[in-house]
Design a protein around this motif. Structure first.
Motif, PDB file in Angstrom:
ATOM      1  N   ASP A  29      12.762 -39.299   8.383  1.00 27.45           N
ATOM      2  CA  ASP A  29      11.685 -39.346   7.389  1.00 27.45           C
ATOM      3  C   ASP A  29      10.935 -38.021   7.257  1.00 27.45           C
ATOM      4  O   ASP A  29      10.019 -37.919   6.438  1.00 27.45           O
ATOM      5  N   VAL A  30      11.306 -37.022   8.039  1.00 28.52           N
ATOM      6  CA  VAL A  30      10.544 -35.769   8.068  1.00 28.52           C
ATOM      7  C   VAL A  30      10.348 -35.182   6.681  1.00 28.52           C
ATOM      8  O   VAL A  30       9.230 -34.852   6.261  1.00 28.52           O
ATOM      9  N   ALA A  31      11.430 -35.016   5.932  1.00 31.65           N
ATOM     10  CA  ALA A  31      11.346 -34.372   4.619  1.00 31.65           C
ATOM     11  C   ALA A  31      10.451 -35.162   3.669  1.00 31.65           C
ATOM     12  O   ALA A  31       9.623 -34.585   2.958  1.00 31.65           O
ATOM     13  N   THR A  32      10.591 -36.481   3.667  1.00 29.97           N
ATOM     14  CA  THR A  32       9.796 -37.326   2.773  1.00 29.97           C
ATOM     15  C   THR A  32       8.313 -37.268   3.128  1.00 29.97           C
ATOM     16  O   THR A  32       7.449 -37.113   2.253  1.00 29.97           O
ATOM     17  N   VAL A  33       8.011 -37.386   4.412  1.00 27.20           N
ATOM     18  CA  VAL A  33       6.615 -37.367   4.853  1.00 27.20           C
ATOM     19  C   VAL A  33       5.980 -36.006   4.552  1.00 27.20           C
ATOM     20  O   VAL A  33       4.816 -35.926   4.142  1.00 27.20           O
ATOM     21  N   LYS A  34       6.736 -34.946   4.699  1.00 28.44           N
ATOM     22  CA  LYS A  34       6.201 -33.616   4.412  1.00 28.44           C
ATOM     23  C   LYS A  34       5.844 -33.472   2.937  1.00 28.44           C
ATOM     24  O   LYS A  34       4.778 -32.949   2.591  1.00 28.44           O
ATOM     25  N   VAL A  35       6.701 -33.952   2.065  1.00 32.43           N
ATOM     26  CA  VAL A  35       6.426 -33.899   0.626  1.00 32.43           C
ATOM     27  C   VAL A  35       5.159 -34.685   0.305  1.00 32.43           C
ATOM     28  O   VAL A  35       4.298 -34.230  -0.456  1.00 32.43           O
ATOM     29  N   HIS A  36       5.026 -35.866   0.898  1.00 32.00           N
ATOM     30  CA  HIS A  36       3.846 -36.692   0.648  1.00 32.00           C
ATOM     31  C   HIS A  36       2.576 -36.002   1.138  1.00 32.00           C
ATOM     32  O   HIS A  36       1.555 -35.972   0.429  1.00 32.00           O
ATOM     33  N   CYS A  37       2.603 -35.471   2.343  1.00 26.23           N
ATOM     34  CA  CYS A  37       1.400 -34.856   2.909  1.00 26.23           C
ATOM     35  C   CYS A  37       0.968 -33.630   2.109  1.00 26.23           C
ATOM     36  O   CYS A  37      -0.230 -33.382   1.945  1.00 26.23           O
ATOM     37  N   LEU A  38       1.917 -32.871   1.612  1.00 32.38           N
ATOM     38  CA  LEU A  38       1.575 -31.718   0.785  1.00 32.38           C
ATOM     39  C   LEU A  38       0.884 -32.163  -0.507  1.00 32.38           C
ATOM     40  O   LEU A  38       0.046 -31.437  -1.053  1.00 32.38           O
ATOM     41  N   ASP A  39       1.234 -33.355  -0.976  1.00 32.45           N
ATOM     42  CA  ASP A  39       0.603 -33.894  -2.186  1.00 32.45           C
ATOM     43  C   ASP A  39      -0.751 -34.532  -1.879  1.00 32.45           C
ATOM     44  O   ASP A  39      -1.694 -34.420  -2.661  1.00 32.45           O
ATOM     45  N   TRP A  40      -0.859 -35.174  -0.714  1.00 28.99           N
ATOM     46  CA  TRP A  40      -2.052 -35.938  -0.388  1.00 28.99           C
ATOM     47  C   TRP A  40      -3.212 -35.097   0.121  1.00 28.99           C
ATOM     48  O   TRP A  40      -4.378 -35.400  -0.152  1.00 28.99           O
ATOM     49  N   PHE A  41      -2.927 -34.051   0.889  1.00 29.72           N
ATOM     50  CA  PHE A  41      -3.978 -33.374   1.642  1.00 29.72           C
ATOM     51  C   PHE A  41      -4.069 -31.891   1.307  1.00 29.72           C
ATOM     52  O   PHE A  41      -3.056 -31.251   1.008  1.00 29.72           O
ATOM     53  N   PRO A  42      -5.275 -31.327   1.400  1.00 23.56           N
ATOM     54  CA  PRO A  42      -5.455 -29.896   1.158  1.00 23.56           C
ATOM     55  C   PRO A  42      -5.132 -29.048   2.381  1.00 23.56           C
ATOM     56  O   PRO A  42      -5.246 -27.826   2.342  1.00 23.56           O
TER      57      PRO A  42
END
Length: 241
Positions: A29-42
């Protein structure tokens, strides 16, 4: 690290929570979680952190909400001894609890934009709290006494969310964050569980009463009163010990 639900609003997609599955994160899940976190957090996290939270090493509680095979929300939390927390966070529990008491820090809580305001974040938080209340330990005193997090002071959506779920303001953190090179203020919010509770001494009550009201005015007051208040508290503690 920080917990910081994104405050931007968008039209939520109606989702039946009965169709949302919960599972722990895995290394795939690393790649997916990284994409999400870049979108969610500053705040940007290093690649090593993503590997750490998705590895089954017992260090993190890393739970994903999955809908139609896609990760739509994530909560990541870490339980640790009070003595390993930052100095300002060691005061979330009453002094009656020893420094080896366990507390849980929420590093991340995020939900995909189209699924916000649909109950997914509540599902993740409730699952974490339920786990901590029933965590298999040899002695009940080893269970986490508090769940806490840090949030940007202007993230009103996140503050409202946590407040509605029993989290209370513990402290105001001037210039706690650095977001794209700019210092930003934050708050620490706490929810007490498993018989944990806040400091009850007269000194602590005065401090928290003043700090809470100072935090409410943080948007229009300079940081000097907060710094003076913290300095006064340290001096008073030394005089009383």
């Amino acid at each position: 690290m920080s917990s910081n639900m994104n405050s931007s609003y968008c039209q939520a997609q109606v989702v039946d929570l009965m169709q949302v599955q919960l599972r722990f994160l895995t290394i795939s899940d690393v790649a997916t979680v990284k994409v999400h976190c870049l979108d969610w957090f500053p705040i940007e996290y290093p690649d090593s952190w993503y590997l750490d939270i998705t590895t089954d090493n017992g260090k993190y509680f890393s739970l994903a909400a999955v809908h139609l095979g896609q990760i739509i929300g994530v909560v990541v939390a870490q339980t640790k001894g009070l003595e390993s927390c930052r100095e300002e966070d060691q005061e979330i529990l009453s002094a009656k609890f020893p420094l080896d008491s366990r507390v849980t820090y929420i590093l991340v809580l995020g939900v995909c934009r189209e699924y916000r305001r649909s109950g997914v974040a509540s599902l993740l938080i409730n699952s974490l709290l339920e786990y901590l209340r029933n965590e298999p330990v040899q002695n009940v005193t080893q269970r986490s006494r508090a769940v806490f997090l840090h949030v940007l002071s202007d993230n009103m959506a996140a503050i409202s969310f946590y407040s509605r779920r029993g989290f209370v303001l513990h402290s105001y953190l001037p210039q706690y964050y650095e977001v794209r090179g700019v210092a930003r203020d934050g708050y620490c919010y706490v929810r007490y569980i498993n018989d944990g509770h806040a400091p009850y001494s007269g000194l602590d009550k005065i401090y928290h009463w003043l700090a809470y009201r100072a935090a409410l005015l943080a948007g229009i007051l300079c940081h000097l009163p907060i710094l003076i208040l913290k300095r006064w508290r340290k001096i008073a503690r030394r005089m009383l010990t």
